[in-house]
Design an enzyme around this catalytic site. Structure first.
Site, PDB file in Angstrom:
ATOM      1  N   HIS A   7       0.824  -1.209   0.000  1.00 49.26           N
ATOM      2  CA  HIS A   7       0.000   0.000   0.000  1.00 49.26           C
ATOM      3  C   HIS A   7       0.856   1.256   0.000  1.00 49.26           C
ATOM      4  O   HIS A   7       2.038   1.213   0.302  1.00 49.26           O
ATOM      5  CB  HIS A   7      -0.982   0.022   1.173  1.00 49.26           C
ATOM      6  CG  HIS A   7      -0.341   0.145   2.524  1.00 49.26           C
ATOM      7  ND1 HIS A   7       0.047  -0.959   3.262  1.00 49.26           N
ATOM      8  CD2 HIS A   7      -0.016   1.223   3.282  1.00 49.26           C
ATOM      9  CE1 HIS A   7       0.559  -0.558   4.410  1.00 49.26           C
ATOM     10  NE2 HIS A   7       0.539   0.774   4.450  1.00 49.26           N
ATOM     11  N   GLU A  43      -8.298   4.921   9.832  1.00 50.13           N
ATOM     12  CA  GLU A  43      -7.823   4.633   8.485  1.00 50.13           C
ATOM     13  C   GLU A  43      -8.880   3.957   7.632  1.00 50.13           C
ATOM     14  O   GLU A  43      -9.807   3.338   8.144  1.00 50.13           O
ATOM     15  CB  GLU A  43      -6.581   3.760   8.523  1.00 50.13           C
ATOM     16  CG  GLU A  43      -6.844   2.368   9.055  1.00 50.13           C
ATOM     17  CD  GLU A  43      -5.621   1.498   9.010  1.00 50.13           C
ATOM     18  OE1 GLU A  43      -5.528   0.671   8.084  1.00 50.13           O
ATOM     19  OE2 GLU A  43      -4.769   1.648   9.903  1.00 50.13           O
ATOM     20  N   GLU A 134       7.509   0.854   5.047  1.00 47.66           N
ATOM     21  CA  GLU A 134       6.886  -0.140   5.913  1.00 47.66           C
ATOM     22  C   GLU A 134       7.030  -1.514   5.269  1.00 47.66           C
ATOM     23  O   GLU A 134       6.956  -1.647   4.049  1.00 47.66           O
ATOM     24  CB  GLU A 134       5.403   0.203   6.081  1.00 47.66           C
ATOM     25  CG  GLU A 134       4.635  -0.706   7.002  1.00 47.66           C
ATOM     26  CD  GLU A 134       3.174  -0.292   7.152  1.00 47.66           C
ATOM     27  OE1 GLU A 134       2.487  -0.946   7.956  1.00 47.66           O
ATOM     28  OE2 GLU A 134       2.717   0.660   6.490  1.00 47.66           O
TER      29      GLU A 134
END
Length: 150
Positions: A7, A43, A134
């Site tokens: 993502h 989120e 990440e």
């Protein structure tokens, strides 16, 4: 081994308004939403596509629920925009250790819970050409690796 872009994290001031922009402009729908109290964010994950390794690629829209959260501080300094990129991996523990051995700072000693039951860690942006990075092992990949798949 990193297998895909899991993502792109986008920090925003108003999650609902930002979701509506992506819905009306691109046709993306919310696949999952949650509040992550530990990270201080609300989120929404917008699924972009499926991937050949059985995962998917998403846009992750992040609205801080606390000004002192990492995303809240980032928004105050930078305004809305791309916050981080996340790469998918079948084994976040092994890949973060391998990357750490190359001199890259890993921000968590042990991976932590992430969106949709995933396990995550972050790499320091100063070691990644200014990009907060990440590493993500999806819940499905975690259960296969641990032998708990139904």
């Amino acid at each position: 081994m990193l297998t895909r872009i899991d993502h792109i994290g986008i920090a925003c001031f108003d999650l609902d308004r930002t979701v509506e922009f992506y819905r009306t402009t691109y046709g993306f729908e919310v696949f999952h939403s949650e509040v992550n109290e530990e990270q201080g964010v609300r989120e929404a994950m917008l699924k972009i596509n499926e991937t050949s390794d059985g995962g998917a690629s998403y846009l992750q829209l992040l609205e801080p629920v606390r000004e002192d959260s990492a995303v809240g501080k980032w928004l105050a300094k930078n305004g809305e925009g791309v916050h981080h990129i996340a790469f998918g991996t079948a084994d976040v523990d092994t890949d973060s250790a391998r990357i750490k051995d190359k001199g890259i700072r890993v921000l968590y000693d042990e991976p932590r819970p992430g969106s949709m039951g995933s396990r995550i860690t972050f790499l320091h942006p100063k070691d990644c050409h200014g990009v907060l990075t990440e590493l993500v092992t999806s819940a499905a990949a975690s259960s296969v690796a641990q032998g708990t798949e139904d």
